[in-house]
Write an enzyme that holds these catalytic residues in place. Structure first.
Site, PDB file in Angstrom:
ATOM      1  N   SER A 185      51.036  50.272  31.135  1.00 14.10           N
ATOM      2  CA  SER A 185      51.594  49.679  32.345  1.00 14.10           C
ATOM      3  C   SER A 185      52.705  48.660  32.118  1.00 14.10           C
ATOM      4  O   SER A 185      53.554  48.487  32.985  1.00 14.10           O
ATOM      5  CB  SER A 185      50.483  49.052  33.173  1.00 14.10           C
ATOM      6  OG  SER A 185      49.692  48.201  32.381  1.00 14.10           O
ATOM      7  N   HIS A 238      49.176  55.004  35.975  1.00 12.60           N
ATOM      8  CA  HIS A 238      50.622  54.963  36.240  1.00 12.60           C
ATOM      9  C   HIS A 238      51.319  56.307  36.050  1.00 12.60           C
ATOM     10  O   HIS A 238      52.518  56.420  36.288  1.00 12.60           O
ATOM     11  CB  HIS A 238      51.299  53.910  35.344  1.00 12.60           C
ATOM     12  CG  HIS A 238      50.905  52.515  35.697  1.00 12.60           C
ATOM     13  ND1 HIS A 238      51.575  51.777  36.642  1.00 12.60           N
ATOM     14  CD2 HIS A 238      49.890  51.745  35.256  1.00 12.60           C
ATOM     15  CE1 HIS A 238      50.988  50.596  36.760  1.00 12.60           C
ATOM     16  NE2 HIS A 238      49.966  50.554  35.926  1.00 12.60           N
ATOM     17  N   LYS A 288      48.328  52.729  42.855  1.00 20.50           N
ATOM     18  CA  LYS A 288      49.746  52.833  42.475  1.00 20.50           C
ATOM     19  C   LYS A 288      50.405  53.839  43.429  1.00 20.50           C
ATOM     20  O   LYS A 288      50.792  53.489  44.516  1.00 20.50           O
ATOM     21  CB  LYS A 288      49.910  53.262  41.012  1.00 20.50           C
ATOM     22  CG  LYS A 288      48.944  52.629  40.044  1.00 20.50           C
ATOM     23  CD  LYS A 288      49.112  51.144  39.881  1.00 20.50           C
ATOM     24  CE  LYS A 288      48.057  50.595  38.931  1.00 20.50           C
ATOM     25  NZ  LYS A 288      47.835  49.178  39.061  1.00 20.50           N
TER      26      LYS A 288
HETATM   27  C1  LIG Z   1      46.421  51.386  33.467  1.00 19.60           C
HETATM   28  C2  LIG Z   1      45.593  50.795  34.550  1.00 19.60           C
HETATM   29  N1  LIG Z   1      44.298  51.136  34.621  1.00 19.60           N
HETATM   30  C3  LIG Z   1      43.503  50.628  35.590  1.00 19.60           C
HETATM   31  C4  LIG Z   1      43.978  49.763  36.535  1.00 19.60           C
HETATM   32  C5  LIG Z   1      43.045  49.192  37.570  1.00 19.60           C
HETATM   33  O1  LIG Z   1      43.201  49.857  38.763  1.00 19.60           O
HETATM   34  P1  LIG Z   1      42.870  49.167  40.168  1.00 19.60           P
HETATM   35  O2  LIG Z   1      44.039  48.309  40.514  1.00 19.60           O
HETATM   36  O3  LIG Z   1      42.697  50.321  41.081  1.00 19.60           O
HETATM   37  O4  LIG Z   1      41.630  48.377  40.013  1.00 19.60           O
HETATM   38  C6  LIG Z   1      45.332  49.420  36.516  1.00 19.60           C
HETATM   39  C7  LIG Z   1      45.915  48.552  37.560  1.00 19.60           C
HETATM   40  O5  LIG Z   1      46.028  47.402  37.517  1.00 19.60           O
HETATM   41  C8  LIG Z   1      46.153  49.926  35.493  1.00 19.60           C
HETATM   42  O6  LIG Z   1      47.440  49.575  35.404  1.00 19.60           O
END
Ligand SMILES: Cc1ncc(COP(=O)(O)O)c(C=O)c1O
Length: 394
Positions: free
Chosen positions: A183, A211, A242
């Site tokens: 990310s 992502h 996202k």
């Molecule tokens: C790679 C990744 N995995 C998991 C998450 C967590 O997702 P959520 O925002 O739906 O809790 C995020 C987001 O922040 C992320 O960027």
């Protein structure tokens, strides 16, 4: 002495960061995921949202969500396991499994709970988890909750992963877990090599494609589609926060694995069901993705436009095939100054400094949306030019 002493000290530190203009968190933005948002009464251009396809504000998605609220109310008010599963949850799980080409799928309340809940439920004492050093905090948290041994391999380093796999006992269950798109910089994981190594050593594979979903691959199905290897990972996870316009997370896998997770993963069992309307949001997003492939084209055109514009001005960009554009600044103070200058002139970005990136490689994380107009992007680029020149970055 009080338990709150650290909180008071921390608050003073945050105040000092604010005074030095080094704090860019918890800003109030209305509405958060639009091309133009209001901040402190001013209109600013949003280059910091993960609403990549612009679906969070798409009229069809908004209408479907409102209709679902009218029919189902605002929440299910129970755990999924008890009385919190509606036909919308069931429909979405079926749809996600079809979308990812797996037997079944399960929806959690957030992406964080998904990764944490999958890793911790599936592994136990005697097992080994092999996790990329830059994996998302939700995976790290899952690793902290399990009794399995955790071996961290160097970022996207297949030689290191191979070495760590080779050191595992032949009787141990191994889980290789990686983000699909990392990310902070938009780097894409080397899924083909991970798949090959997993086959060679008999390991299970899990990808968190938070992502990649909606962004990579011919039709936006994600990082596995990008590599032409759909169906080749055992656990395909993601989030709705996202490209899919709301909150919630999911894992697509074999039916038995899904059943096991539904009745063994504590974040799934002991937390309330995500609102039915969020399920309608995601169903509508998946429809729009299929009906309007031009959104993905638009996202890619916008990304190229911004990447080329910044590179032509002389900004140093890291290689990316995603709408996450890392603009390398290097120095932390300069990075904050750049983010502050952009914000003052009406462009919102996210400054990324250590420990999120290695020391000396601080960056401005630009994220592009399909819903941004050419005019907004041109204005944003001009703002980058002026701020970059003033600060001596270009
Ligand atoms: C790679 C990744 N995995 C998991 C998450 C967590 O997702 P959520 O925002 O739906 O809790 C995020 C987001 O922040 C992320 O960027």
């Amino acid at each position: 002495m009080s338990l709150f002493d650290k909180c008071h000290e921390f608050s003073r530190w945050i105040e000092s960061l604010k005074e030095r203009r080094e704090f860019f968190y918890l800003r109030t933005l209305d509405p958060a995921a639009s091309p133009t948002v209001t901040m402190n009464g001013r209109k600013v251009i949003m280059l910091g949202s993960n609403n990549y396809l612009g679906l969070a504000t798409h009229p069809k998605v908004v209408t479907a969500t409102i209709k679902a609220v009218e029919r189902y109310g605002t929440g299910a008010c129970s755990s999924r396991v008890l009385t919190g599963t509606t036909s919308l949850h069931a429909r979405l799980e079926k749809r996600l499994a079809e979308f990812k080409g797996t037997e079944d799928a399960v929806v959690f309340s957030t992406g964080f709970m998904t990764m944490m809940g999958v890793v911790s439920a599936l592994t136990s004492s005697g097992d080994v988890i092999l996790s990329d050093e830059f994996n998302h905090a939700s995976i790290v948290e899952g690793c902290r909750l399990t009794d399995a041994e955790v071996r961290i391999y160097k970022h996207n380093d297949m030689a290191d992963l191979k070495e760590k796999l080779a050191a595992c006992g032949s009787d141990q269950n191994m889980l290789i877990v990686t983000d699909g798109v990392f990310s902070m910089k938009g780097t894409v994981a080397d899924l083909p090599s991970i798949r090959k190594l997993a086959e060679q050593y008999g390991a299970t594979t899990m990808v968190d494609d938070a992502h990649g979903m909606g962004v990579l691959g011919k039709t936006g199905r994600g990082t596995l589609e990008h590599f032409g290897m759909e169906g080749e990972f055992d656990l395909v996870c993601g989030t709705f926060s996202k490209s899919l316009g709301t909150t919630g997370g999911f894992v697509c896998a074999d039916a038995d694995v899904v059943t096991f997770l539904k009745l063994n993963s504590r974040p799934f069992i002991f937390s309330a069901s995500p609102p039915p309307a969020s399920m309608a949001t995601v169903l509508a997003c998946l429809d729009v993705m299929e009906e309007e492939p031009q959104l993905l084209e638009r996202l890619r055109e916008n990304t190229e436009f911004v990447k080329n514009g910044l590179a032509e001005m002389g900004f140093r960009l890291e290689e990316t095939v995603t709408p996450i554009i890392p603009v390398l600044i290097g120095d932390d103070a300069k990075t904050f100054q750049m983010a502050g200058a952009l914000e003052d002139e009406g462009v919102i970005v996210n400054p990324i400094v250590p420990p999120a990136v290695p020391a000396g490689s601080s960056l401005i994380r630009v994220s592009v949306m399909a819903s941004l107009s050419r005019k907004e992007l041109t204005t944003a680029l001009e703002t980058f030019r002026l701020a970059g020149q003033r600060l001596g970055i270009i």
